[in-house]
Design a protein around this motif. Sequence first.
Motif, PDB file in Angstrom:
ATOM      1  N   THR A  60       0.872  -1.173   0.000  1.00 26.98           N
ATOM      2  CA  THR A  60       0.000   0.000   0.000  1.00 26.98           C
ATOM      3  C   THR A  60       0.917   1.234   0.000  1.00 26.98           C
ATOM      4  N   PRO A  61       0.410   2.419  -0.401  1.00 28.70           N
ATOM      5  CA  PRO A  61       1.282   3.599  -0.419  1.00 28.70           C
ATOM      6  C   PRO A  61       1.898   3.921   0.938  1.00 28.70           C
ATOM      7  N   SER A  62       1.219   3.532   2.024  1.00 31.07           N
ATOM      8  CA  SER A  62       1.735   3.824   3.369  1.00 31.07           C
ATOM      9  C   SER A  62       3.039   3.096   3.663  1.00 31.07           C
ATOM     10  N   SER A  63       3.351   2.068   2.885  1.00 36.75           N
ATOM     11  CA  SER A  63       4.530   1.242   3.209  1.00 36.75           C
ATOM     12  C   SER A  63       5.772   1.633   2.415  1.00 36.75           C
ATOM     13  N   ILE A  64       5.742   2.792   1.777  1.00 36.12           N
ATOM     14  CA  ILE A  64       6.897   3.191   0.959  1.00 36.12           C
ATOM     15  C   ILE A  64       8.168   3.212   1.805  1.00 36.12           C
ATOM     16  N   ALA A  65       8.092   3.886   2.974  1.00 36.40           N
ATOM     17  CA  ALA A  65       9.287   3.999   3.814  1.00 36.40           C
ATOM     18  C   ALA A  65       9.676   2.668   4.441  1.00 36.40           C
ATOM     19  N   THR A  66       8.720   1.738   4.532  1.00 39.07           N
ATOM     20  CA  THR A  66       9.015   0.415   5.118  1.00 39.07           C
ATOM     21  C   THR A  66      10.036  -0.328   4.268  1.00 39.07           C
ATOM     22  N   SER A  67       9.931  -0.135   2.946  1.00 43.61           N
ATOM     23  CA  SER A  67      10.839  -0.873   2.056  1.00 43.61           C
ATOM     24  C   SER A  67      12.292  -0.383   2.175  1.00 43.61           C
ATOM     25  N   PHE A  68      12.509   0.857   2.654  1.00 44.78           N
ATOM     26  CA  PHE A  68      13.875   1.399   2.749  1.00 44.78           C
ATOM     27  C   PHE A  68      14.781   0.487   3.569  1.00 44.78           C
ATOM     28  N   ASP A  69      14.258  -0.023   4.690  1.00 50.24           N
ATOM     29  CA  ASP A  69      15.063  -0.901   5.543  1.00 50.24           C
ATOM     30  C   ASP A  69      14.543  -2.329   5.567  1.00 50.24           C
ATOM     31  N   GLY A  70      13.262  -2.505   5.270  1.00 51.03           N
ATOM     32  CA  GLY A  70      12.684  -3.844   5.293  1.00 51.03           C
ATOM     33  C   GLY A  70      13.277  -4.727   4.216  1.00 51.03           C
ATOM     34  N   TYR A  71      13.422  -4.190   3.006  1.00 54.07           N
ATOM     35  CA  TYR A  71      13.931  -5.006   1.903  1.00 54.07           C
ATOM     36  C   TYR A  71      15.401  -5.389   2.102  1.00 54.07           C
ATOM     37  N   PRO A  72      16.271  -4.446   2.516  1.00 59.28           N
ATOM     38  CA  PRO A  72      17.659  -4.865   2.794  1.00 59.28           C
ATOM     39  C   PRO A  72      17.739  -5.973   3.845  1.00 59.28           C
ATOM     40  N   LEU A  73      16.872  -5.906   4.860  1.00 63.53           N
ATOM     41  CA  LEU A  73      16.857  -6.984   5.871  1.00 63.53           C
ATOM     42  C   LEU A  73      16.474  -8.305   5.216  1.00 63.53           C
ATOM     43  N   SER A  74      15.479  -8.232   4.360  1.00 67.48           N
ATOM     44  CA  SER A  74      15.010  -9.414   3.657  1.00 67.48           C
ATOM     45  C   SER A  74      16.109  -9.992   2.762  1.00 67.48           C
ATOM     46  N   GLN A  75      16.863  -9.127   2.099  1.00 64.93           N
ATOM     47  CA  GLN A  75      17.958  -9.577   1.228  1.00 64.93           C
ATOM     48  C   GLN A  75      19.055 -10.283   2.025  1.00 64.93           C
ATOM     49  N   ARG A  76      19.156  -9.874   3.307  1.00 67.34           N
ATOM     50  CA  ARG A  76      20.165 -10.528   4.163  1.00 67.34           C
ATOM     51  C   ARG A  76      19.636 -11.840   4.732  1.00 67.34           C
ATOM     52  N   GLY A  77      18.444 -12.261   4.318  1.00 74.76           N
ATOM     53  CA  GLY A  77      17.858 -13.501   4.824  1.00 74.76           C
ATOM     54  C   GLY A  77      17.143 -13.314   6.143  1.00 74.76           C
ATOM     55  N   GLU A  78      16.818 -12.042   6.489  1.00 73.40           N
ATOM     56  CA  GLU A  78      16.156 -11.777   7.773  1.00 73.40           C
ATOM     57  C   GLU A  78      14.741 -11.238   7.571  1.00 73.40           C
ATOM     58  N   ALA A  79      14.026 -11.816   6.593  1.00 73.34           N
ATOM     59  CA  ALA A  79      12.661 -11.352   6.299  1.00 73.34           C
ATOM     60  C   ALA A  79      11.742 -11.555   7.501  1.00 73.34           C
ATOM     61  N   GLY A  80      11.912 -12.696   8.192  1.00 75.20           N
ATOM     62  CA  GLY A  80      11.083 -12.982   9.356  1.00 75.20           C
ATOM     63  C   GLY A  80      11.287 -11.949  10.450  1.00 75.20           C
ATOM     64  N   ARG A  81      12.542 -11.596  10.665  1.00 73.24           N
ATOM     65  CA  ARG A  81      12.861 -10.577  11.684  1.00 73.24           C
ATOM     66  C   ARG A  81      12.200  -9.253  11.309  1.00 73.24           C
ATOM     67  N   ALA A  82      12.313  -8.895  10.030  1.00 74.81           N
ATOM     68  CA  ALA A  82      11.733  -7.625   9.568  1.00 74.81           C
ATOM     69  C   ALA A  82      10.213  -7.628   9.739  1.00 74.81           C
ATOM     70  N   ILE A  83       9.569  -8.734   9.382  1.00 75.41           N
ATOM     71  CA  ILE A  83       8.102  -8.804   9.519  1.00 75.41           C
ATOM     72  C   ILE A  83       7.710  -8.738  10.996  1.00 75.41           C
ATOM     73  N   GLY A  84       8.483  -9.399  11.851  1.00 74.75           N
ATOM     74  CA  GLY A  84       8.193  -9.362  13.286  1.00 74.75           C
ATOM     75  C   GLY A  84       8.285  -7.951  13.840  1.00 74.75           C
ATOM     76  N   VAL A  85       9.366  -7.253  13.510  1.00 77.16           N
ATOM     77  CA  VAL A  85       9.542  -5.869  13.988  1.00 77.16           C
ATOM     78  C   VAL A  85       8.413  -4.989  13.443  1.00 77.16           C
TER      79      VAL A  85
END
Lengths: 176, 502
Positions: free
Chosen positions: B91-116
């Motif tokens: 959703t448009p509200s999640s634009i800023a979420t991708s700034f740090d969420g996606y790098p975490l996911s790329q490091r294999g920490e998608a679960g951690r990112a979703i939890g936070v």
Amino acid sequence: MSPTLRRVLREWHSLALGLSGIALTIAVFWASRHYPSIPWASGGPPGDYPRILAVVLGVLSLLVLGQALRDSLHGRCGEARSLRRLPPDAIWRIVAATALLLLSPALLHGLGFVITGTIVCLFMMLCAAEWSRLRLRSIAWMASIALGAVLALQFAFEDFGGKRLPTGTWLSGGAF
Amino acid sequence: MEYLSNLGELYLSGAGQVFTPRALLLILAGTLLGIVFGALPGLSSTMALALFTPLTFAMSPAEAIVFLIALYISSVYAGAVAAILVNIPGTPSSIATSFDGYPLSQRGEAGRAIGVATVASVIGGAIGLVVLMVGSPLLAQMARRIGSWEYAILALLALTLISYVSPGTMLRGLIAGTLGLLIATIGSDLILGYPRFTFGTSELVGGLDVVVLMIGLFGFAEVFSELENTARPSVKQRVHGVARSVRETFTHTKTIVRSSLIGVGIGVLPGAGGSIASIAAYGVSLRTSRKPQEYGKGSTEGLSAAESSNNASVGGALVPMMTLGIPGDPMTAVLIGALMIHGLAPGPQLYANNPAFVSAIFLGYLVALVFMLIVGLLAARPYARLVSFPRPYVMGVIALLCVVGSYSIQNSIFDVWVAVAAGFAGYLLKKVHIYPAPIVLGVVLGPLLEHNLRRALFLGDGSIMPFFTRPISLLLILTIILLLFSSQIGQRLRRRDAGSRA
């Protein structure tokens, strides 16, 4: 075609927006020309408020036109370049989907929700699919998902939401 | 005011409406559906609300609104899932979420990112709810003293604000808002009942239903846009360790509280929703952080700031909607439509006439947050798979929902035509950078503006002077002028600054 005219035409989207806005302004004045003139003490004229809005729209449209002309004459990059050229297959998808959706109210009235819903859902799935990868099996799979979605929605709206969905007038007894 | 004097009794009465098996099931259903809509890129919170409003006819008003609020907040939250997994904000509200969420996911920490993201969203939502519970009754009490003059100018201010913050230029935002106001004039005149722009069609005498228009502008228009692109994102990351990140989120409590307050503050402003709130909160968090170098590379602090603020903005957006009847964003515009379908008008009278209903909304919001936390932490893995769900199936079902949704508002085939036409017009308008949010707010605010404007002129015997002699009205007019000319004033000041430096 002169370079200046070419630059102006490159701002087609602003020109279209501005001209449509002005056309709408004129249309509002034309459609409200016979509205009664009632004094404010009795509630006010019903046509004045939309006419004020139309004037505002007209002024804003003129500003868009002015901006577009200024940008093109000064050789500035407007927003036209941000518009992506659509691939031909995307145009076909959109045309086909629009045609079906415009037909869907008539189909809904004539064939009822179950048949129309399945046609709409399946057709839209086909429009959104990668055509080169479509196989008979995937189409059959889509058809079954479409029918399942239609029946689920019929249950949700009729049994849960208390709404009666159209049963169709073209089929005898409204069996669908 | 009855609402403030009998709080305990009212909450007990509200609890009676929310803590029933049926209402709790509806909140759970709203949460799950919201997560589905939020997690799927291309589907928005507004679309979810517009499509499911027709399903609420058979519900009681309290059940309907808490179901829709659960749908609203969980879809705003679930936008983070797609942002984290595939770098496409759900959703448009999640634009800023991708700034740090996606790098975490790329490091294999998608679960951690979703939890936070889940925990931060729930805390942000809870702070938004507290502000709504405390602030809205007080504002409603103040709003009862506002006259038609102020209401008319307030509606204009709301439209100016949404034009100011909408994507594209302000000029285009203003055109969209004016277009919405003009659409709202279709149908019987509010004061005299004189038919306007109906062209002899009986279906247009009642005007165009706002929910039908929204199904067109946010549903069909999105389907047309999606047809342009058949590529779909794929998820490669494994989602694990979601619950383990709960404790980690609490190390960022200060950031979360500050970001939530920013979110609520921005959410209160009409038009400025979760997307602006999250970007603003992310920016403030970056500037005040002890580890700014980690931002953009997978900082859980940045992720917490973005997620807490966009969820807190929901509570903020509900404040003007419930107290003044002025929508803060397109989502609250649908909620106003839903309230009206159930015979309730938002505004100060809602607190005076239906206080138990208001407290039921607050309690329902709280329950939805609890469900969001549970579902978000326990079911992250299955709904993360939604992101790569085949698009054709989704688009087919959405088109079907749009057809059935637009029909069932008034059992009208004509409304399906209206929705399809609005959808195609909305799709074309997006091509010329006219976006649907100001149009929709124009349609919702139109009757409020016209009724109060004409009433004010009627009371003043046609004179516009009271607009300038009443202090609040004058202050609001000056704010509008300032907003309209802010970019020119800014440019002039910058030029003068540059001149004096030279």
